[in-house]
Design a protein around this motif. Structure first.
Motif, PDB file in Angstrom:
ATOM      1  N   PHE A 279       0.766  -1.013  -0.049  1.00 50.16           N
ATOM      2  CA  PHE A 279      -0.032  -0.264  -0.049  1.00 50.16           C
ATOM      3  C   PHE A 279       0.826   1.399   0.117  1.00 50.16           C
ATOM      4  O   PHE A 279       0.465   2.029  -0.587  1.00 50.16           O
ATOM      5  N   GLY A 280       1.897   1.298   0.600  1.00 49.05           N
ATOM      6  CA  GLY A 280       2.996   2.455   0.850  1.00 49.05           C
ATOM      7  C   GLY A 280       3.300   2.807  -0.539  1.00 49.05           C
ATOM      8  O   GLY A 280       3.440   3.797  -0.948  1.00 49.05           O
ATOM      9  N   LEU A 281       4.060   1.729  -1.475  1.00 46.32           N
ATOM     10  CA  LEU A 281       4.627   1.646  -2.691  1.00 46.32           C
ATOM     11  C   LEU A 281       3.500   2.228  -3.711  1.00 46.32           C
ATOM     12  O   LEU A 281       3.730   3.013  -4.614  1.00 46.32           O
ATOM     13  N   ALA A 282       2.199   1.721  -3.546  1.00 46.97           N
ATOM     14  CA  ALA A 282       1.281   2.077  -4.297  1.00 46.97           C
ATOM     15  C   ALA A 282       0.771   3.548  -4.246  1.00 46.97           C
ATOM     16  O   ALA A 282       0.675   4.425  -5.103  1.00 46.97           O
ATOM     17  N   THR A 283       0.628   3.880  -2.882  1.00 45.91           N
ATOM     18  CA  THR A 283       0.688   5.722  -2.662  1.00 45.91           C
ATOM     19  C   THR A 283       1.531   6.279  -3.336  1.00 45.91           C
ATOM     20  O   THR A 283       1.487   7.175  -3.964  1.00 45.91           O
ATOM     21  N   ALA A 284       2.875   5.835  -3.293  1.00 45.66           N
ATOM     22  CA  ALA A 284       4.125   6.475  -3.571  1.00 45.66           C
ATOM     23  C   ALA A 284       4.164   6.836  -4.986  1.00 45.66           C
ATOM     24  O   ALA A 284       4.380   7.737  -5.776  1.00 45.66           O
ATOM     25  N   ALA A 285       3.633   5.522  -5.723  1.00 49.86           N
ATOM     26  CA  ALA A 285       3.652   5.637  -7.223  1.00 49.86           C
ATOM     27  C   ALA A 285       2.416   6.719  -7.570  1.00 49.86           C
ATOM     28  O   ALA A 285       2.527   7.236  -8.710  1.00 49.86           O
ATOM     29  N   LEU A 286       1.315   6.550  -7.325  1.00 48.50           N
ATOM     30  CA  LEU A 286       0.264   7.553  -7.511  1.00 48.50           C
ATOM     31  C   LEU A 286       0.803   8.918  -7.102  1.00 48.50           C
ATOM     32  O   LEU A 286       0.820  10.111  -8.136  1.00 48.50           O
ATOM     33  N   TRP A 287       1.493   9.271  -6.187  1.00 51.08           N
ATOM     34  CA  TRP A 287       1.931  10.292  -6.052  1.00 51.08           C
ATOM     35  C   TRP A 287       3.116  11.058  -6.834  1.00 51.08           C
ATOM     36  O   TRP A 287       2.869  12.084  -7.446  1.00 51.08           O
TER      37      TRP A 287
ATOM     38  N   SER B 199      -6.831   2.701   2.712  1.00 54.32           N
ATOM     39  CA  SER B 199      -6.232   1.664   3.120  1.00 54.32           C
ATOM     40  C   SER B 199      -6.001   1.459   4.555  1.00 54.32           C
ATOM     41  O   SER B 199      -5.895   0.412   5.160  1.00 54.32           O
ATOM     42  N   VAL B 200      -5.737   2.533   5.104  1.00 56.63           N
ATOM     43  CA  VAL B 200      -5.472   2.653   6.757  1.00 56.63           C
ATOM     44  C   VAL B 200      -6.717   2.175   7.203  1.00 56.63           C
ATOM     45  O   VAL B 200      -6.664   1.402   8.094  1.00 56.63           O
ATOM     46  N   VAL B 201      -8.061   2.767   7.021  1.00 55.63           N
ATOM     47  CA  VAL B 201      -9.193   2.697   7.379  1.00 55.63           C
ATOM     48  C   VAL B 201      -9.619   1.119   7.496  1.00 55.63           C
ATOM     49  O   VAL B 201     -10.084   0.282   8.367  1.00 55.63           O
ATOM     50  N   VAL B 202      -9.417   0.809   6.119  1.00 55.09           N
ATOM     51  CA  VAL B 202      -9.834  -0.802   5.664  1.00 55.09           C
ATOM     52  C   VAL B 202      -9.063  -1.723   6.514  1.00 55.09           C
ATOM     53  O   VAL B 202      -9.507  -2.805   7.098  1.00 55.09           O
ATOM     54  N   ASN B 203      -7.659  -1.549   6.476  1.00 53.79           N
ATOM     55  CA  ASN B 203      -6.698  -2.544   7.467  1.00 53.79           C
ATOM     56  C   ASN B 203      -6.923  -2.246   8.532  1.00 53.79           C
ATOM     57  O   ASN B 203      -6.866  -3.334   9.491  1.00 53.79           O
TER      58      ASN B 203
ATOM     59  N   ALA C  98       3.413   9.986  -9.909  1.00 50.73           N
ATOM     60  CA  ALA C  98       2.803  10.000 -11.204  1.00 50.73           C
ATOM     61  C   ALA C  98       1.887  11.270 -11.439  1.00 50.73           C
ATOM     62  O   ALA C  98       1.224  11.552 -12.310  1.00 50.73           O
ATOM     63  N   GLY C  99       1.839  12.119 -10.345  1.00 52.43           N
ATOM     64  CA  GLY C  99       1.348  13.523 -10.497  1.00 52.43           C
ATOM     65  C   GLY C  99      -0.359  13.380  -9.804  1.00 52.43           C
ATOM     66  O   GLY C  99      -1.021  14.399 -10.189  1.00 52.43           O
ATOM     67  N   HIS C 100      -0.740  12.369  -9.224  1.00 52.47           N
ATOM     68  CA  HIS C 100      -2.056  12.200  -8.827  1.00 52.47           C
ATOM     69  C   HIS C 100      -2.072  12.412  -7.292  1.00 52.47           C
ATOM     70  O   HIS C 100      -2.439  11.476  -6.319  1.00 52.47           O
ATOM     71  N   GLU C 101      -1.417  13.196  -6.762  1.00 57.13           N
ATOM     72  CA  GLU C 101      -1.501  13.528  -5.264  1.00 57.13           C
ATOM     73  C   GLU C 101      -2.843  13.466  -4.495  1.00 57.13           C
ATOM     74  O   GLU C 101      -2.723  12.862  -3.482  1.00 57.13           O
ATOM     75  N   PRO C 102      -3.612  13.999  -5.070  1.00 57.98           N
ATOM     76  CA  PRO C 102      -5.256  14.026  -4.225  1.00 57.98           C
ATOM     77  C   PRO C 102      -5.642  12.285  -4.089  1.00 57.98           C
ATOM     78  O   PRO C 102      -5.917  11.820  -3.111  1.00 57.98           O
ATOM     79  N   TRP C 103      -5.448  11.572  -5.343  1.00 54.69           N
ATOM     80  CA  TRP C 103      -5.897  10.174  -5.294  1.00 54.69           C
ATOM     81  C   TRP C 103      -4.752   9.432  -4.163  1.00 54.69           C
ATOM     82  O   TRP C 103      -5.173   8.359  -3.732  1.00 54.69           O
ATOM     83  N   ALA C 104      -3.662   9.722  -4.222  1.00 55.64           N
ATOM     84  CA  ALA C 104      -2.593   9.244  -3.396  1.00 55.64           C
ATOM     85  C   ALA C 104      -3.128   9.259  -1.917  1.00 55.64           C
ATOM     86  O   ALA C 104      -3.147   8.438  -1.244  1.00 55.64           O
ATOM     87  N   VAL C 105      -3.595  10.611  -1.718  1.00 60.43           N
ATOM     88  CA  VAL C 105      -3.943  10.766  -0.305  1.00 60.43           C
ATOM     89  C   VAL C 105      -5.233   9.991   0.169  1.00 60.43           C
ATOM     90  O   VAL C 105      -5.244   9.351   1.254  1.00 60.43           O
ATOM     91  N   VAL C 106      -6.323   9.927  -0.752  1.00 64.42           N
ATOM     92  CA  VAL C 106      -7.317   9.173  -0.429  1.00 64.42           C
ATOM     93  C   VAL C 106      -7.163   7.807  -0.497  1.00 64.42           C
ATOM     94  O   VAL C 106      -7.660   7.042   0.242  1.00 64.42           O
ATOM     95  N   PHE C 107      -6.005   7.159  -1.359  1.00 68.05           N
ATOM     96  CA  PHE C 107      -5.705   5.755  -1.234  1.00 68.05           C
ATOM     97  C   PHE C 107      -5.267   5.507  -0.046  1.00 68.05           C
ATOM     98  O   PHE C 107      -5.416   4.294   0.745  1.00 68.05           O
ATOM     99  N   LEU C 108      -4.528   6.281   0.436  1.00 69.09           N
ATOM    100  CA  LEU C 108      -3.633   6.007   1.689  1.00 69.09           C
ATOM    101  C   LEU C 108      -4.658   6.046   2.713  1.00 69.09           C
ATOM    102  O   LEU C 108      -4.648   5.087   3.666  1.00 69.09           O
ATOM    103  N   GLY C 109      -5.500   6.852   2.767  1.00 70.40           N
ATOM    104  CA  GLY C 109      -6.508   7.151   4.048  1.00 70.40           C
ATOM    105  C   GLY C 109      -7.551   5.766   3.980  1.00 70.40           C
ATOM    106  O   GLY C 109      -8.028   5.146   5.046  1.00 70.40           O
TER     107      GLY C 109
END
Length: 95
Positions: free
Chosen positions: A53-61, A76-80, A63-74
């Motif tokens: 999940f950390g590498l997926a967030t970094a990949a999105l960030w 994944s933290v909630v679901v896990n 790639a220039g998709h910072e808002p999606w990276a933050v949403v994805f990180l949040g």
């Protein structure tokens, strides 16, 4: 896995990385993080999840998709975090 494909699309050689990059986290999840993982354990499983999940967030960030990276990180933290609750854990441990 899509995050790795998005990041791979922006790298060279694009045609190769867009297919190969998602394979690494899929295999890591299969062997280490899934509920029936062959090499998963009480320590290995959470570490593998954090790495994937950390590498997926970094990949999105990156790639220039910072808002999606933050949403994805949040997300994944909630679901896990919810998956650790005893009432949810019972559903996974039934088999």
């Amino acid at each position: 896995m899509t995050a790795f494909g998005v990041w791979g699309w922006q790298q060279d050689p694009r045609w190769l990385l867009v297919w190969l990059l998602p394979l690494a986290p899929m295999l890591a999840w299969y062997f280490f993080a899934s509920p029936k993982a062959r090499y998963g354990g009480t320590l290995v499983r959470p570490v593998a999840k954090v790495i994937v999940f950390g590498l997926a967030t970094a990949a999105l960030w990156d790639a220039g998709h910072e808002p999606w990276a933050v949403v994805f990180l949040g997300f994944s933290v909630v679901v896990n975090g919810l998956a650790l609750l005893p009432s949810i854990r019972v559903l996974v441990d039934r088999e």
